[in-house]
Scaffold this motif. Structure first.
Motif, PDB file in Angstrom:
ATOM      1  N   LEU A   1      73.313  73.515 -37.867  1.00 18.75           N
ATOM      2  CA  LEU A   1      72.057  72.847 -38.224  1.00 18.75           C
ATOM      3  C   LEU A   1      71.690  72.042 -37.285  1.00 18.75           C
ATOM      4  O   LEU A   1      70.702  71.172 -37.242  1.00 18.75           O
TER       5      LEU A   1
ATOM      6  N   PRO B   1      67.358  73.978 -33.686  1.00 13.35           N
ATOM      7  CA  PRO B   1      66.359  74.222 -34.485  1.00 13.35           C
ATOM      8  C   PRO B   1      66.125  75.647 -35.046  1.00 13.35           C
ATOM      9  O   PRO B   1      65.477  75.964 -36.185  1.00 13.35           O
TER      10      PRO B   1
ATOM     11  N   GLN C   1      68.210  75.646 -38.211  1.00 17.38           N
ATOM     12  CA  GLN C   1      67.174  74.991 -39.413  1.00 17.38           C
ATOM     13  C   GLN C   1      65.983  75.707 -40.035  1.00 17.38           C
ATOM     14  O   GLN C   1      65.751  75.592 -41.092  1.00 17.38           O
ATOM     15  N   TRP C   2      65.121  76.186 -39.000  1.00 14.34           N
ATOM     16  CA  TRP C   2      63.945  76.888 -39.385  1.00 14.34           C
ATOM     17  C   TRP C   2      64.462  78.258 -40.174  1.00 14.34           C
ATOM     18  O   TRP C   2      63.726  78.260 -41.523  1.00 14.34           O
TER      19      TRP C   2
ATOM     20  N   VAL D   1      65.621  76.742 -43.716  1.00  8.69           N
ATOM     21  CA  VAL D   1      64.556  76.137 -44.483  1.00  8.69           C
ATOM     22  C   VAL D   1      63.817  77.249 -45.072  1.00  8.69           C
ATOM     23  O   VAL D   1      63.322  77.240 -46.172  1.00  8.69           O
TER      24      VAL D   1
ATOM     25  N   THR E   1      65.216  70.749 -48.150  1.00  2.71           N
ATOM     26  CA  THR E   1      64.271  70.418 -46.771  1.00  2.71           C
ATOM     27  C   THR E   1      64.538  69.229 -46.182  1.00  2.71           C
ATOM     28  O   THR E   1      64.775  69.026 -44.878  1.00  2.71           O
TER      29      THR E   1
ATOM     30  N   THR F   1      67.887  69.307 -44.441  1.00  4.84           N
ATOM     31  CA  THR F   1      68.122  70.111 -43.184  1.00  4.84           C
ATOM     32  C   THR F   1      67.449  69.260 -42.028  1.00  4.84           C
ATOM     33  O   THR F   1      67.945  69.434 -40.813  1.00  4.84           O
ATOM     34  N   PHE F   2      66.402  68.606 -42.258  1.00  7.92           N
ATOM     35  CA  PHE F   2      65.707  67.942 -40.972  1.00  7.92           C
ATOM     36  C   PHE F   2      66.140  66.546 -41.022  1.00  7.92           C
ATOM     37  O   PHE F   2      65.774  65.904 -40.203  1.00  7.92           O
ATOM     38  N   THR F   3      66.829  65.903 -41.647  1.00  2.00           N
ATOM     39  CA  THR F   3      67.328  64.379 -41.629  1.00  2.00           C
ATOM     40  C   THR F   3      68.927  64.603 -41.357  1.00  2.00           C
ATOM     41  O   THR F   3      69.545  63.389 -41.138  1.00  2.00           O
TER      42      THR F   3
ATOM     43  N   ARG G   1      75.245  66.219 -46.220  1.00  2.00           N
ATOM     44  CA  ARG G   1      74.445  64.905 -45.998  1.00  2.00           C
ATOM     45  C   ARG G   1      75.098  63.706 -46.526  1.00  2.00           C
ATOM     46  O   ARG G   1      75.090  62.689 -46.297  1.00  2.00           O
TER      47      ARG G   1
END
Lengths: 152, 145
Positions: free
Chosen positions: A70, A73, A76-77, A80, A127, A130-132, B59
């Protein structure tokens, strides 16, 4: 003996008058096919990479492995897109099944709302994560982190 | 079928005679493909809900994520994963068959043999996946990660 239907009102029923143009159900029908083909590629790639082509397969899946993926990118994409399409495809399939089998209007409304809320929560949650996501969280045990965290 | 047909003539469906002659409708390939598509779809949906939530633990902390992943490495779960992947492969390939049957008249006429093509491909892909996965599942875990 044969059955004869006199003057069938169609040659191509899907193209007959009144069925042309877009409707919610038709958009859903097209979405299931389009997303299905894309999901076949995304999920077969997901299963092959995580379970077959990485040495150790299921045993190699841990924070270090997924964190490393992750941080890229590309994955990640990949993840997602897979998340959005699979949740929408699965939820629309469940909607179809509820509409087929749940006849009491109140029960059906509750079931459809539950499916919709679950879909919205999981898409937003997944989402955002994945991005944070931070593959090298501070104060974590370095042994559990992806190897590149040591260079930071 | 001609566009200008003013009537549509269908032969009577011929019920299959089998050695068991009960009254239960056993259907043919089309019905079983539909049943399997629904069952596998619902099963995959519920796994998907769990799988997004377990991945969300990434997370929270490395320890929380590794703890939940450890449950997937249990041999019993490992065999369940074979069933799950089998359901995914069947749903995916049968989905392709549905698209072909909808879009291509040849496939509509031949939907029954196409069902058996799908079953053959599922068996072939699972013959590739199952041994590789089970060897991983039943291998001792080397060192720590």
């Amino acid at each position: 003996m044969t059955t004869t239907i006199e003057t069938p009102n169609y040659a191509y029923p899907a193209r007959s008058r009144g069925r042309r143009g877009m409707s919610f159900e038709k958009a859903g029908w097209i979405f299931m096919r389009a997303s299905g083909v894309v999901l076949l590629v995304l999920i077969f790639g997901h299963l092959g990479y995580n379970l077959l082509w990485t040495p150790g397969g299921i045993h190699a899946i841990d924070f270090g492995f997924v964190g490393g993926k992750l941080a890229n990118p590309f994955w990640q994409w990949w993840d997602v897109l897979m998340l959005w399409l699979s949740i929408l495809h699965g939820s629309n399939g469940m909607r179809t099944i509820v509409n087929d089998y749940v006849h009491r209007p109140r029960t059906r409304a509750i079931a459809l709302w539950a499916i919709g809320i679950a879909a919205a929560v999981l898409i937003i949650l997944g989402t955002l994560i994945t991005f944070t996501f931070d593959p090298c969280p501070p104060n974590a045990d370095p042994a559990l982190l992806p190897s590149f965290c040591a260079e930071l | 079928m001609s566009k200008t047909a003013s009537s549509l003539t269908l032969p009577d469906p011929k019920p299959r005679t089998t050695t068991f002659s009960g009254t239960l409708y056993r259907g043919n390939e089309g019905m079983w493909s539909w049943v399997l598509h629904r069952i596998t779809g619902v099963a995959i949906y519920f796994f998907l809900l769990v799988h997004v939530l377990d991945t969300a633990l990434i997370r929270v902390s490395p320890e929380a994520y590794n703890a939940v992943m450890a449950t997937y490495k249990n041999p019993l779960m490992g065999m369940g994963e074979v069933v799950l992947v089998g359901a995914v492969v069947l749903h995916a390939l049968n989905g392709v068959r549905i698209i072909l049957v909808d879009a291509w008249p040849w496939a509509t006429r031949n939907h029954r043999p196409l069902f058996w093509v799908v079953m053959g491909l599922v068996i072939a892909l699972m013959a590739y996946f199952t041994p590789m996965h089970l060897i991983n599942v039943f291998s001792p875990i080397e060192g720590g990660h």
